[in-house]
Scaffold this motif. Structure first.
Motif, short mmCIF file in Angstrom:
data_model
loop_
_atom_site.label_atom_id
_atom_site.label_comp_id
_atom_site.label_asym_id
_atom_site.label_seq_id
_atom_site.Cartn_x
_atom_site.Cartn_y
_atom_site.Cartn_z
N LEU A 177 33.58 -38.88 -30.25
CA LEU A 177 34.82 -39.44 -29.71
C LEU A 177 35.50 -38.53 -28.69
O LEU A 177 36.49 -38.92 -28.08
CB LEU A 177 35.81 -39.72 -30.86
N GLN A 178 34.99 -37.33 -28.51
CA GLN A 178 35.67 -36.35 -27.68
C GLN A 178 35.58 -36.66 -26.19
O GLN A 178 34.57 -37.15 -25.70
CB GLN A 178 35.09 -34.96 -27.94
N THR A 179 36.64 -36.34 -25.46
CA THR A 179 36.61 -36.34 -24.00
C THR A 179 36.06 -34.99 -23.55
O THR A 179 36.00 -34.03 -24.33
CB THR A 179 38.03 -36.51 -23.42
N PRO A 180 35.68 -34.86 -22.27
CA PRO A 180 35.20 -33.56 -21.78
C PRO A 180 36.21 -32.43 -21.99
O PRO A 180 35.83 -31.32 -22.36
CB PRO A 180 34.95 -33.82 -20.29
N ALA A 181 37.50 -32.71 -21.78
CA ALA A 181 38.51 -31.66 -21.95
C ALA A 181 38.57 -31.17 -23.39
O ALA A 181 38.68 -29.96 -23.65
CB ALA A 181 39.88 -32.18 -21.51
N TYR A 182 38.51 -32.10 -24.33
CA TYR A 182 38.56 -31.73 -25.75
C TYR A 182 37.31 -30.95 -26.13
O TYR A 182 37.38 -29.90 -26.79
CB TYR A 182 38.70 -32.97 -26.61
N ALA A 183 36.15 -31.44 -25.72
CA ALA A 183 34.89 -30.76 -26.02
C ALA A 183 34.88 -29.35 -25.45
O ALA A 183 34.47 -28.39 -26.11
CB ALA A 183 33.71 -31.56 -25.47
N ARG A 184 35.35 -29.21 -24.23
CA ARG A 184 35.38 -27.90 -23.57
C ARG A 184 36.27 -26.93 -24.34
O ARG A 184 35.91 -25.75 -24.55
CB ARG A 184 35.86 -28.06 -22.13
N SER B 215 28.24 -31.63 -21.36
CA SER B 215 27.44 -32.77 -20.89
C SER B 215 26.60 -33.34 -22.02
O SER B 215 26.47 -34.57 -22.15
CB SER B 215 26.54 -32.35 -19.73
N ALA B 216 26.03 -32.46 -22.83
CA ALA B 216 25.21 -32.92 -23.95
C ALA B 216 26.04 -33.70 -24.96
O ALA B 216 25.62 -34.72 -25.49
CB ALA B 216 24.54 -31.72 -24.63
N ARG B 217 27.26 -33.23 -25.18
CA ARG B 217 28.14 -33.93 -26.13
C ARG B 217 28.57 -35.29 -25.59
O ARG B 217 28.63 -36.27 -26.33
CB ARG B 217 29.37 -33.06 -26.44
N MET B 218 28.84 -35.37 -24.30
CA MET B 218 29.22 -36.65 -23.70
C MET B 218 28.06 -37.64 -23.75
O MET B 218 28.26 -38.85 -23.92
CB MET B 218 29.68 -36.44 -22.26
N ALA B 219 26.84 -37.13 -23.60
CA ALA B 219 25.67 -38.01 -23.61
C ALA B 219 25.50 -38.69 -24.97
O ALA B 219 25.01 -39.82 -25.04
CB ALA B 219 24.41 -37.22 -23.27
N ARG B 220 25.93 -38.04 -26.04
CA ARG B 220 25.84 -38.66 -27.36
C ARG B 220 26.63 -39.95 -27.42
O ARG B 220 26.25 -40.90 -28.12
CB ARG B 220 26.36 -37.71 -28.44
N ALA B 221 27.74 -39.98 -26.69
CA ALA B 221 28.63 -41.14 -26.75
C ALA B 221 28.03 -42.37 -26.09
O ALA B 221 28.59 -43.46 -26.19
CB ALA B 221 29.98 -40.81 -26.11
N ASP B 222 26.87 -42.22 -25.42
CA ASP B 222 26.18 -43.41 -24.89
C ASP B 222 25.84 -44.39 -26.00
O ASP B 222 25.57 -45.56 -25.76
CB ASP B 222 24.90 -42.99 -24.16
N LEU B 223 25.87 -43.87 -27.22
CA LEU B 223 25.63 -44.71 -28.39
C LEU B 223 26.56 -45.93 -28.39
O LEU B 223 26.19 -47.00 -28.87
CB LEU B 223 25.90 -43.87 -29.64
N PHE B 224 27.77 -45.76 -27.85
CA PHE B 224 28.75 -46.85 -27.83
C PHE B 224 28.67 -47.69 -26.56
O PHE B 224 29.36 -48.69 -26.45
CB PHE B 224 30.17 -46.28 -27.94
N GLU B 225 27.85 -47.26 -25.59
CA GLU B 225 27.84 -47.92 -24.29
C GLU B 225 26.62 -48.79 -24.06
O GLU B 225 26.61 -49.62 -23.18
CB GLU B 225 27.92 -46.87 -23.17
N VAL B 226 25.56 -48.58 -24.82
CA VAL B 226 24.32 -49.30 -24.59
C VAL B 226 24.51 -50.79 -24.83
O VAL B 226 25.39 -51.21 -25.58
CB VAL B 226 23.19 -48.76 -25.48
#
Length: 287
Positions: free
Chosen positions: A118-125, A145-156
Motif C-alpha cells: 500500500l505504500q507510496t514511493p515517499a513512504y517506502a523511501r 522501485s521493487a516495492r512499487m512493482a509489487r503493487a501491480d498486483l492490484f493493477e493487472v
C-alpha cells in the motif's frame, strides 16, 4: 559415473528447474494429475513451476524425487531456485513475493508500518532510509522501485487476490511524512478501497488489549496449496506453514478483525485524515 546435471546459469534458475521437471515428468510418461497423486498440490500450481513462474516448495521437490526416481536432484536444487534473488528485496522475503502472486486471499495486520503493498514511493523511501541509513541513493531507489512493482498486483486486468488489511490508528495519526506526502499516502489507500481492490479496517488506540499486539502478520490462502503465514521484524522475516500454527494465527486474525472498526467506518476516517493533512493539519485521533 555420469556427473549429475547442475543448474544452468545461461537461463534463469527457476526456468531451468521447471524445464527439467517437465522433461523428467514427461519422460516418465506421467500426466500432471498422475505426477501429483499423493501430494497436496494442484495442476495449475505444478504448471506454474514447470514454466518458471513459481518456486518449488521443498515437500513437492521431495515428492518429485520419489515419483521420478531422480536421486534427490530436485530437493538438492530447490534451495538454489529459492535463492534466485529478485533485485530490490531481501532474500528472506522471496517466498512471499512468489506466493502473493498466486494467492486467493491476502490478509495483513500492521501495527507499526503501513504494508509494502500500500505504500507510496515517499513512504517506502522513508522506511528504507530509517532501516538502512547509510544506503546509497541508487540502492534506495532500487528498493523503492521493487516495492512499487509489487503493487501491480492490484493493477493487472485478471483476477486480483481478496486483500484485507487491519491498520493501527497510530499509522494514520502519527505521520512519518510531511502533511502533503501523508495526504497522498492516505489517498492511495482510499483509491484502492473505492476500486474494491482492498478492504481496510482500523484498530483504535482506545481499544486496549487485542490479539496479535506484538506481531506483524500476513496470512495467505491459495486455490491449490496450503495456507501460508509470514511474520516480520526489522531485519528478518519468516514463513510458517505448519498447519497447527497457521490455524492459530488465522484464528487470532479473525478475533482481531472482530474488534476492529467496520470497513466503511474505517474508510471514512482515513478519508477525513487525508483531508486534514491536505489542509496542513495533523489529526490527533480518528473520529
Amino acid at each position: 559415473m555420469a556427473r549429475g546435471k547442475d543448474i544452468d546459469g545461461s537461463m534463469s534458475v527457476p526456468t531451468f528447474y521447471g524445464k527439467e521437471l517437465r522433461w523428467k515428468r514427461e519422460a516418465a510418461g506421467l500426466s500432471l494429475d498422475a505426477f501429483l497423486e499423493g501430494s497436496f498440490y494442484g495442476k495449475t500450481y505444478l504448471s506454474d513451476i514447470e514454466h518458471g513462474e513459481r518456486r518449488m516448495p521443498i515437500d513437492l521437490a521431495r515428492h518429485a524425487d520419489r515419483v521420478l526416481g531422480t536421486d534427490g536432484f530436485f530437493e538438492r536444487n530447490c534451495e538454489s531456485v529459492r535463492k534466485a534473488r529478485r533485485v530490490g528485496h531481501a532474500e528472506y522475503f522471496e517466498k512471499v513475493l512468489e506466493a502473493e502472486k498466486h494467492a486467493a486471499t491476502i490478509e495483513e495486520w500492521c501495527p507499526t508500518l503501513l504494508p509494502g503493498l500500500l505504500q507510496t514511493p515517499a513512504y517506502a523511501r522513508a522506511v528504507i532510509l530509517a532501516g538502512l541509513p547509510l544506503s546509497l541513493d541508487a540502492e534506495v531507489e532500487e528498493k523503492v522501485s521493487a516495492r512499487m512493482a509489487r503493487a501491480d498486483l492490484f493493477e493487472v486486468n485478471h483476477r486480483t487476490p481478496e486483500y484485507w488489511v487491519i491498520l493501527h490508528e497510530s499509522l494514520i495519526t502519527d505521520s512519518i511524512l510531511s502533511p502533503p506526502e501523508m495526504a497522498e499516502q492516505l489517498d492511495r489507500i482510499v483509491r484502492l478501497a473505492e476500486r474494491r481492490r482492498i478492504t481496510p479496517q482500523i484498530i483504535q488506540r482506545r481499544r486496549g488489549v487485542y490479539p496479535l499486539m506484538a506481531a506483524s502478520v500476513m496470512t495467505m490462502t491459495f486455490p491449490e496449496a496450503p495456507p501460508l503465514i509470514y511474520t516480520e521484524a526489522s531485519y528478518s522475516g519468516g514463513t510458517i506453514d505448519d498447519p497447527a500454527l497457521v490455524q492459530e494465527y488465522r484464528k487470532a486474525y479473525d478475533r482481531l478483525r472482530a474488534v476492529a472498526l467496520a470497513p466503511d467506518t474505517s474508510l471514512a476516517m482515513i478519508k477525513a485524515a487525508a483531508e486534514d493533512y491536505r489542509n496542513g493539519k495533523q489529526p490527533d485521533r480518528l473520529e
